[in-house]
Design a protein around this motif. Structure first.
Motif, PDB file in Angstrom:
ATOM      1  N   GLY A 151      14.140 -28.132  22.715  1.00 53.97           N
ATOM      2  CA  GLY A 151      13.327 -27.686  21.630  1.00 53.97           C
ATOM      3  C   GLY A 151      13.382 -26.336  21.305  1.00 53.97           C
ATOM      4  O   GLY A 151      14.382 -25.616  21.583  1.00 53.97           O
ATOM      5  N   LYS A 152      12.737 -26.093  20.110  1.00 47.74           N
ATOM      6  CA  LYS A 152      12.832 -24.771  19.309  1.00 47.74           C
ATOM      7  C   LYS A 152      11.869 -23.840  19.833  1.00 47.74           C
ATOM      8  O   LYS A 152      10.785 -23.934  20.251  1.00 47.74           O
ATOM      9  N   ALA A 153      12.429 -22.363  20.158  1.00 51.14           N
ATOM     10  CA  ALA A 153      11.429 -21.464  20.767  1.00 51.14           C
ATOM     11  C   ALA A 153      12.017 -20.165  19.953  1.00 51.14           C
ATOM     12  O   ALA A 153      13.169 -20.162  19.211  1.00 51.14           O
ATOM     13  N   TRP A 154      11.578 -19.163  20.551  1.00 49.46           N
ATOM     14  CA  TRP A 154      12.028 -17.774  19.906  1.00 49.46           C
ATOM     15  C   TRP A 154      12.172 -16.799  21.061  1.00 49.46           C
ATOM     16  O   TRP A 154      11.230 -16.639  21.925  1.00 49.46           O
ATOM     17  N   VAL A 155      13.182 -15.993  21.135  1.00 45.43           N
ATOM     18  CA  VAL A 155      13.174 -14.853  21.914  1.00 45.43           C
ATOM     19  C   VAL A 155      12.759 -13.631  21.133  1.00 45.43           C
ATOM     20  O   VAL A 155      13.223 -13.300  20.077  1.00 45.43           O
ATOM     21  N   TRP A 156      11.600 -12.778  21.797  1.00 47.76           N
ATOM     22  CA  TRP A 156      10.865 -11.826  21.006  1.00 47.76           C
ATOM     23  C   TRP A 156      11.509 -10.593  22.110  1.00 47.76           C
ATOM     24  O   TRP A 156      11.383 -10.614  23.205  1.00 47.76           O
ATOM     25  N   VAL A 157      11.626  -9.428  21.200  1.00 46.03           N
ATOM     26  CA  VAL A 157      12.069  -8.392  21.971  1.00 46.03           C
ATOM     27  C   VAL A 157      11.103  -7.139  21.448  1.00 46.03           C
ATOM     28  O   VAL A 157      11.008  -7.111  20.356  1.00 46.03           O
ATOM     29  N   ALA A 158      10.652  -6.364  22.391  1.00 48.63           N
ATOM     30  CA  ALA A 158       9.857  -5.247  22.127  1.00 48.63           C
ATOM     31  C   ALA A 158      10.568  -4.002  22.858  1.00 48.63           C
ATOM     32  O   ALA A 158      10.789  -4.169  23.892  1.00 48.63           O
ATOM     33  N   VAL A 159      10.867  -2.926  21.930  1.00 39.36           N
ATOM     34  CA  VAL A 159      11.846  -2.002  22.322  1.00 39.36           C
ATOM     35  C   VAL A 159      11.110  -0.789  22.246  1.00 39.36           C
ATOM     36  O   VAL A 159      10.280  -0.416  21.008  1.00 39.36           O
ATOM     37  N   THR A 160      11.118   0.312  23.130  1.00 35.60           N
ATOM     38  CA  THR A 160      10.386   1.413  23.280  1.00 35.60           C
ATOM     39  C   THR A 160      11.633   2.339  23.490  1.00 35.60           C
ATOM     40  O   THR A 160      12.682   2.084  23.910  1.00 35.60           O
ATOM     41  N   ALA A 161      11.208   3.881  23.595  1.00 37.31           N
ATOM     42  CA  ALA A 161      12.412   4.797  23.794  1.00 37.31           C
ATOM     43  C   ALA A 161      12.826   4.622  25.363  1.00 37.31           C
ATOM     44  O   ALA A 161      13.961   4.815  25.741  1.00 37.31           O
ATOM     45  N   LEU A 162      12.101   4.025  26.085  1.00 37.56           N
ATOM     46  CA  LEU A 162      12.387   4.031  27.720  1.00 37.56           C
ATOM     47  C   LEU A 162      12.580   2.534  28.172  1.00 37.56           C
ATOM     48  O   LEU A 162      13.446   2.476  29.091  1.00 37.56           O
ATOM     49  N   VAL A 163      11.907   1.596  27.764  1.00 39.10           N
ATOM     50  CA  VAL A 163      11.791   0.570  28.234  1.00 39.10           C
ATOM     51  C   VAL A 163      12.038  -0.783  27.012  1.00 39.10           C
ATOM     52  O   VAL A 163      11.423  -0.701  25.919  1.00 39.10           O
ATOM     53  N   THR A 164      12.698  -1.758  27.362  1.00 42.13           N
ATOM     54  CA  THR A 164      12.925  -3.078  26.409  1.00 42.13           C
ATOM     55  C   THR A 164      12.310  -4.386  27.168  1.00 42.13           C
ATOM     56  O   THR A 164      12.833  -4.313  28.262  1.00 42.13           O
ATOM     57  N   VAL A 165      11.568  -5.193  26.716  1.00 43.95           N
ATOM     58  CA  VAL A 165      11.198  -6.310  27.109  1.00 43.95           C
ATOM     59  C   VAL A 165      11.642  -7.350  26.226  1.00 43.95           C
ATOM     60  O   VAL A 165      11.402  -7.520  24.977  1.00 43.95           O
ATOM     61  N   PHE A 166      12.174  -8.619  26.893  1.00 44.28           N
ATOM     62  CA  PHE A 166      12.478  -9.768  26.183  1.00 44.28           C
ATOM     63  C   PHE A 166      11.437 -10.873  26.767  1.00 44.28           C
ATOM     64  O   PHE A 166      11.106 -10.865  27.776  1.00 44.28           O
ATOM     65  N   ARG A 167      11.072 -11.705  25.911  1.00 41.21           N
ATOM     66  CA  ARG A 167      10.185 -12.617  26.161  1.00 41.21           C
ATOM     67  C   ARG A 167      10.376 -14.046  25.326  1.00 41.21           C
ATOM     68  O   ARG A 167      10.661 -13.743  24.129  1.00 41.21           O
ATOM     69  N   ILE A 168      10.531 -15.022  25.942  1.00 45.17           N
ATOM     70  CA  ILE A 168      10.741 -16.474  25.066  1.00 45.17           C
ATOM     71  C   ILE A 168       9.291 -16.924  24.957  1.00 45.17           C
ATOM     72  O   ILE A 168       8.592 -16.885  25.843  1.00 45.17           O
ATOM     73  N   HIS A 169       9.098 -17.372  23.609  1.00 45.95           N
ATOM     74  CA  HIS A 169       7.672 -17.981  23.277  1.00 45.95           C
ATOM     75  C   HIS A 169       7.989 -19.111  22.345  1.00 45.95           C
ATOM     76  O   HIS A 169       8.863 -19.043  21.503  1.00 45.95           O
TER      77      HIS A 169
ATOM     78  N   ALA B 299      13.730 -17.645  43.682  1.00 45.87           N
ATOM     79  CA  ALA B 299      13.629 -16.665  44.437  1.00 45.87           C
ATOM     80  C   ALA B 299      13.959 -15.142  43.732  1.00 45.87           C
ATOM     81  O   ALA B 299      13.105 -14.239  43.701  1.00 45.87           O
ATOM     82  N   THR B 300      14.680 -15.261  42.684  1.00 45.95           N
ATOM     83  CA  THR B 300      15.278 -14.198  42.083  1.00 45.95           C
ATOM     84  C   THR B 300      13.975 -13.988  41.109  1.00 45.95           C
ATOM     85  O   THR B 300      13.583 -12.908  40.737  1.00 45.95           O
ATOM     86  N   SER B 301      13.463 -14.992  40.241  1.00 47.34           N
ATOM     87  CA  SER B 301      12.289 -14.770  39.333  1.00 47.34           C
ATOM     88  C   SER B 301      11.146 -14.246  40.197  1.00 47.34           C
ATOM     89  O   SER B 301      10.592 -13.372  39.552  1.00 47.34           O
ATOM     90  N   GLU B 302      10.902 -14.671  41.396  1.00 46.34           N
ATOM     91  CA  GLU B 302      10.014 -14.229  41.965  1.00 46.34           C
ATOM     92  C   GLU B 302      10.041 -12.758  42.442  1.00 46.34           C
ATOM     93  O   GLU B 302       8.849 -11.812  42.402  1.00 46.34           O
ATOM     94  N   ALA B 303      11.279 -12.286  42.758  1.00 42.46           N
ATOM     95  CA  ALA B 303      11.531 -10.763  43.003  1.00 42.46           C
ATOM     96  C   ALA B 303      11.207  -9.936  41.865  1.00 42.46           C
ATOM     97  O   ALA B 303      10.991  -8.851  42.132  1.00 42.46           O
ATOM     98  N   LEU B 304      11.586 -10.589  40.606  1.00 42.86           N
ATOM     99  CA  LEU B 304      11.612  -9.706  39.437  1.00 42.86           C
ATOM    100  C   LEU B 304      10.095  -9.809  38.729  1.00 42.86           C
ATOM    101  O   LEU B 304       9.973  -8.938  37.868  1.00 42.86           O
ATOM    102  N   ALA B 305       9.335 -10.540  39.165  1.00 42.95           N
ATOM    103  CA  ALA B 305       8.032 -10.672  38.652  1.00 42.95           C
ATOM    104  C   ALA B 305       7.325  -9.504  38.408  1.00 42.95           C
ATOM    105  O   ALA B 305       6.849  -9.248  37.261  1.00 42.95           O
ATOM    106  N   VAL B 306       7.244  -8.660  39.522  1.00 44.53           N
ATOM    107  CA  VAL B 306       6.354  -7.256  39.354  1.00 44.53           C
ATOM    108  C   VAL B 306       6.901  -6.362  38.537  1.00 44.53           C
ATOM    109  O   VAL B 306       6.182  -5.727  37.566  1.00 44.53           O
ATOM    110  N   PRO B 307       8.378  -6.043  38.550  1.00 45.25           N
ATOM    111  CA  PRO B 307       8.883  -5.082  37.647  1.00 45.25           C
ATOM    112  C   PRO B 307       8.933  -5.581  36.131  1.00 45.25           C
ATOM    113  O   PRO B 307       8.752  -4.674  35.314  1.00 45.25           O
ATOM    114  N   VAL B 308       9.022  -6.883  36.128  1.00 47.49           N
ATOM    115  CA  VAL B 308       8.923  -7.436  34.790  1.00 47.49           C
ATOM    116  C   VAL B 308       7.396  -7.270  34.344  1.00 47.49           C
ATOM    117  O   VAL B 308       7.305  -6.729  32.951  1.00 47.49           O
ATOM    118  N   ALA B 309       6.397  -7.535  34.995  1.00 48.00           N
ATOM    119  CA  ALA B 309       4.835  -7.364  34.671  1.00 48.00           C
ATOM    120  C   ALA B 309       4.672  -5.732  34.173  1.00 48.00           C
ATOM    121  O   ALA B 309       4.166  -5.400  33.237  1.00 48.00           O
TER     122      ALA B 309
END
Length: 181
Positions: free
Chosen positions: A153-171, A119-129
């Motif tokens: 298994g092995k994965a990576w956490v990617w981070v993209a940082v701008t002046a106002l917004v930071t996004v994390f993504r597991i790939h 339910a939390t993932s669903e609630a956050l889907a739009v703001p994360v997108a």
């Protein structure tokens, strides 16, 4: 703040002058008792003899919808707490459910913990997108990655940082394609 002063001299019993400008300070930190706030909403179905059918009122505003029938629905703060315990603090489903019950007085099964996470993932889907789209549209992005365990298994956490917004993504990959995503 509570001041504790002697009533009289403990040797002679005489009166005391109030001259202590630097008393010993003892601060006691304690958690307040935690009691869940439970509101029972009774949604009645009443019979219309003219139409020969049951009529229910509109769903009450502010009441989260869960399964039909008698049910317990957990509010957004409980869902956020579950997601904090399992997502940020990496608690398993069982320890999270036990913590909720023993510390917060909120009885929850392991399956319900999974449902609260969903339910939390669903609630956050739009703001994360929206955050992801914003970062993709920026002319300057700082990016980095670090190793991560994902389903053993092995994965990576990617981070993209701008002046106002930071996004994390597991790939699952550490590649140029993953960085662009």
């Amino acid at each position: 703040m509570k001041d504790h002063e002697p009533d009289a001299c403990d040797t002679c019993g005489g009166p005391l002058e109030r001259t202590d400008s630097a008393p010993q300070r003892v601060q006691v930190v304690e958690m307040p008792p935690i009691v869940p706030d439970v509101t029972e909403n009774r949604i009645h179905t009443l019979w219309c003899p003219h139409c020969e059918k049951g009529v229910r009122p509109p769903w009450p505003e502010g009441v989260p919808q869960g399964a039909f029938g008698d049910c317990v629905v957990f509010g957004p703060r409980v869902q956020a707490t579950v997601s904090l315990l399992t997502g940020v603090y990496h608690m398993g489903k069982r320890p999270a459910a036990e913590f909720l019950g023993s510390v917060l007085g909120i009885e929850m099964t392991e399956g319900t913990v999974c449902g609260a996470e969903a339910a939390t993932s669903e609630a956050l889907a739009v703001p994360v997108a929206e955050a992801h789209e914003y970062v993709q549209a920026q002319p300057v992005i700082n990016a980095d990655e670090t190793g991560w365990r994902q389903r053993r298994g092995k994965a990576w956490v990617w981070v993209a940082v701008t002046a106002l917004v930071t996004v994390f993504r597991i790939h699952l990959h550490r590649s140029e394609e993953a960085a662009k995503e």
